[in-house]
Design a protein around this motif. Sequence first.
Motif, PDB file in Angstrom:
ATOM      1  N   GLY A 353      64.723  85.208 -46.986  1.00 21.42           N
ATOM      2  CA  GLY A 353      65.121  84.187 -47.943  1.00 21.42           C
ATOM      3  C   GLY A 353      65.961  84.773 -49.060  1.00 21.42           C
ATOM      4  O   GLY A 353      65.945  85.986 -49.307  1.00 21.42           O
ATOM      5  N   MET A 354      66.722  83.889 -49.721  1.00 23.84           N
ATOM      6  CA  MET A 354      67.513  84.253 -50.887  1.00 23.84           C
ATOM      7  C   MET A 354      66.824  83.666 -52.109  1.00 23.84           C
ATOM      8  O   MET A 354      66.530  82.469 -52.158  1.00 23.84           O
ATOM      9  N   TYR A 355      66.563  84.511 -53.103  1.00 26.63           N
ATOM     10  CA  TYR A 355      65.797  84.111 -54.277  1.00 26.63           C
ATOM     11  C   TYR A 355      66.597  84.351 -55.549  1.00 26.63           C
ATOM     12  O   TYR A 355      67.063  85.471 -55.793  1.00 26.63           O
ATOM     13  N   MET A 356      66.752  83.302 -56.362  1.00 25.26           N
ATOM     14  CA  MET A 356      67.308  83.464 -57.701  1.00 25.26           C
ATOM     15  C   MET A 356      66.121  83.714 -58.623  1.00 25.26           C
ATOM     16  O   MET A 356      65.413  82.789 -59.021  1.00 25.26           O
ATOM     17  N   GLN A 357      65.863  84.977 -58.919  1.00 24.20           N
ATOM     18  CA  GLN A 357      64.647  85.349 -59.617  1.00 24.20           C
ATOM     19  C   GLN A 357      64.703  84.963 -61.096  1.00 24.20           C
ATOM     20  O   GLN A 357      65.772  84.812 -61.685  1.00 24.20           O
ATOM     21  N   GLY A 358      63.516  84.858 -61.677  1.00 28.00           N
ATOM     22  CA  GLY A 358      63.430  84.508 -63.086  1.00 28.00           C
ATOM     23  C   GLY A 358      64.017  85.557 -64.001  1.00 28.00           C
ATOM     24  O   GLY A 358      64.354  85.259 -65.153  1.00 28.00           O
ATOM     25  N   ASP A 359      64.162  86.792 -63.493  1.00 28.63           N
ATOM     26  CA  ASP A 359      64.738  87.851 -64.329  1.00 28.63           C
ATOM     27  C   ASP A 359      66.254  87.881 -64.279  1.00 28.63           C
ATOM     28  O   ASP A 359      66.890  88.738 -64.886  1.00 28.63           O
ATOM     29  N   GLY A 360      66.861  86.942 -63.520  1.00 27.95           N
ATOM     30  CA  GLY A 360      68.312  86.873 -63.445  1.00 27.95           C
ATOM     31  C   GLY A 360      68.934  87.567 -62.250  1.00 27.95           C
ATOM     32  O   GLY A 360      70.156  87.522 -62.064  1.00 27.95           O
ATOM     33  N   ASN A 361      68.120  88.218 -61.414  1.00 33.45           N
ATOM     34  CA  ASN A 361      68.646  88.916 -60.248  1.00 33.45           C
ATOM     35  C   ASN A 361      68.629  87.997 -59.037  1.00 33.45           C
ATOM     36  O   ASN A 361      67.643  87.286 -58.800  1.00 33.45           O
ATOM     37  N   LEU A 362      69.706  88.008 -58.260  1.00 37.46           N
ATOM     38  CA  LEU A 362      69.790  87.266 -57.004  1.00 37.46           C
ATOM     39  C   LEU A 362      69.496  88.258 -55.882  1.00 37.46           C
ATOM     40  O   LEU A 362      70.200  89.267 -55.736  1.00 37.46           O
ATOM     41  N   VAL A 363      68.449  87.986 -55.084  1.00 36.43           N
ATOM     42  CA  VAL A 363      67.957  88.970 -54.120  1.00 36.43           C
ATOM     43  C   VAL A 363      67.722  88.323 -52.762  1.00 36.43           C
ATOM     44  O   VAL A 363      67.236  87.199 -52.672  1.00 36.43           O
ATOM     45  N   ILE A 364      68.056  89.049 -51.684  1.00 38.73           N
ATOM     46  CA  ILE A 364      67.671  88.674 -50.326  1.00 38.73           C
ATOM     47  C   ILE A 364      66.545  89.619 -49.919  1.00 38.73           C
ATOM     48  O   ILE A 364      66.698  90.845 -49.948  1.00 38.73           O
ATOM     49  N   TYR A 365      65.397  89.037 -49.540  1.00 40.00           N
ATOM     50  CA  TYR A 365      64.232  89.810 -49.139  1.00 40.00           C
ATOM     51  C   TYR A 365      63.919  89.616 -47.662  1.00 40.00           C
ATOM     52  O   TYR A 365      64.230  88.574 -47.072  1.00 40.00           O
ATOM     53  N   THR A 366      63.232  90.609 -47.084  1.00 39.60           N
ATOM     54  CA  THR A 366      62.590  90.416 -45.790  1.00 39.60           C
ATOM     55  C   THR A 366      61.241  89.754 -46.048  1.00 39.60           C
ATOM     56  O   THR A 366      60.820  89.589 -47.204  1.00 39.60           O
ATOM     57  N   GLY A 367      60.536  89.400 -44.985  1.00 44.53           N
ATOM     58  CA  GLY A 367      59.225  88.775 -45.136  1.00 44.53           C
ATOM     59  C   GLY A 367      58.175  89.697 -45.702  1.00 44.53           C
ATOM     60  O   GLY A 367      57.079  89.246 -46.062  1.00 44.53           O
ATOM     61  N   LEU A 368      58.460  90.993 -45.797  1.00 46.70           N
ATOM     62  CA  LEU A 368      57.540  91.942 -46.417  1.00 46.70           C
ATOM     63  C   LEU A 368      57.979  92.311 -47.835  1.00 46.70           C
ATOM     64  O   LEU A 368      57.567  93.335 -48.382  1.00 46.70           O
ATOM     65  N   MET A 369      58.864  91.503 -48.396  1.00 45.74           N
ATOM     66  CA  MET A 369      59.367  91.681 -49.764  1.00 45.74           C
ATOM     67  C   MET A 369      60.203  92.945 -49.920  1.00 45.74           C
ATOM     68  O   MET A 369      60.318  93.499 -51.014  1.00 45.74           O
TER      69      MET A 369
END
Length: 411
Positions: A353-369
């Motif tokens: 998934g692609m996450y727009m994190q609360g800290d301002g970073n846009l991150v793509i994670y695997t299912g194991l974070m």
Amino acid sequence: MPRPMKKPTPLVPAALAMTLVCSACGAPDAPESPRDDLATTSRRGATFEEFLSTVQRDSNGQYVYDGDMPARDMADLRRAWEQLSPKDGALTVDQLNAALDNTWKNGEQLNLSYCVSNDFGANKQAIVNAMSSAGAAWGAQLLVNFVYVAAQDANCNSQNTNVFFDVSPIVNAPYTARAFMPGYARAQRTVFITSSALNSSWPLAGILTHELGHTLGLRHEFLRSGMCYASSEPQNWRGVTPYDPGSIMNYPYPECGGTGGTSLSQSDVEGVSQLYGSRVLARPVTATGCGEIAAGKGLGVGELIYSCDGLHYLSFTAFGVLQLVKVIPTSSGYTYQTTWSTAASTSGQAGYGMYMQGDGNLVIYTGLMRPLWHTYTGGRPGSTLQLQNDGNLVIYSPQGQPLWNTGTGGQ
């Protein structure tokens, strides 16, 4: 015979949902089912975007393709495209056709119930224990459940519909154990185990963890190395993760290139989490509206968001790739141009998934974070991702300062 339809109007595409699937294993331990590779849409007769340009909507809002074939939604349209435009090929997943992964659908993987035949006799408890260990391994971090129903053991055969599959002994078989693939009818859903499995150099729990991988749609990992029985198996598959000799889906023998075989590897878990879901990391909270992904929101596999003028969209594909696409109106419909993507960094990496994190970073994670890609913009809480009408994708701080962009404005 086609029925008369009201005059259709051209379709403006709404979503590009892509589903992942896996296939059975080959000669030594499982029946095969033809599948295909999903990694890109090149080499197809028509890309999904090209197919969408031929789709229309009638006055009732019904999607229509091939002249008179209805589709309920964008997912139906993708299934139709997958069937009409077949394509010519860590974790290796089986595929039903050119672009459709062979996995269980509609939550079936959450109740994969089974019985263990009393015909195993004195060996039954060893089978029960190994199946319990194998099922627990797959279900520990993944949204899959293998459920033992001991009450059905006395009538444990392929005709017993009180369980999803049966575990039964077999003699004079050219394999140690054999499973089935998603989509098989109940009469074909049996995990067969020979007496030789109890005396194999490969631990029984490892063998059955491998076989349960096939029931989830996974193919042999050695298909990717060309070793072992690779040449005798159908080549309809795709790699969900990078090649992994330590995968449970490899054979743990030198001639097959295997280096594991007793437990799940990280790539096994990450790959299957992309297909079925993770217990470690929740799917992103889907962004709504147009043109903005606020802090705490994101895109899951197959999801997208449009610019407010509808002429650009950002999608997170079934291959873990975040891509920006321009929608170009033409006299005959629409064409689509990818203006930016993370393919070089994340393709084939089991992006979850692609996450727009609360800290301002846009991150793509695997299912194991495990982070696969990010924008290095952490430390700016409350920042948002904006898909502008000019085609530029920009992260803005709460004060309106641009922190990162794709440089695609005006493209």
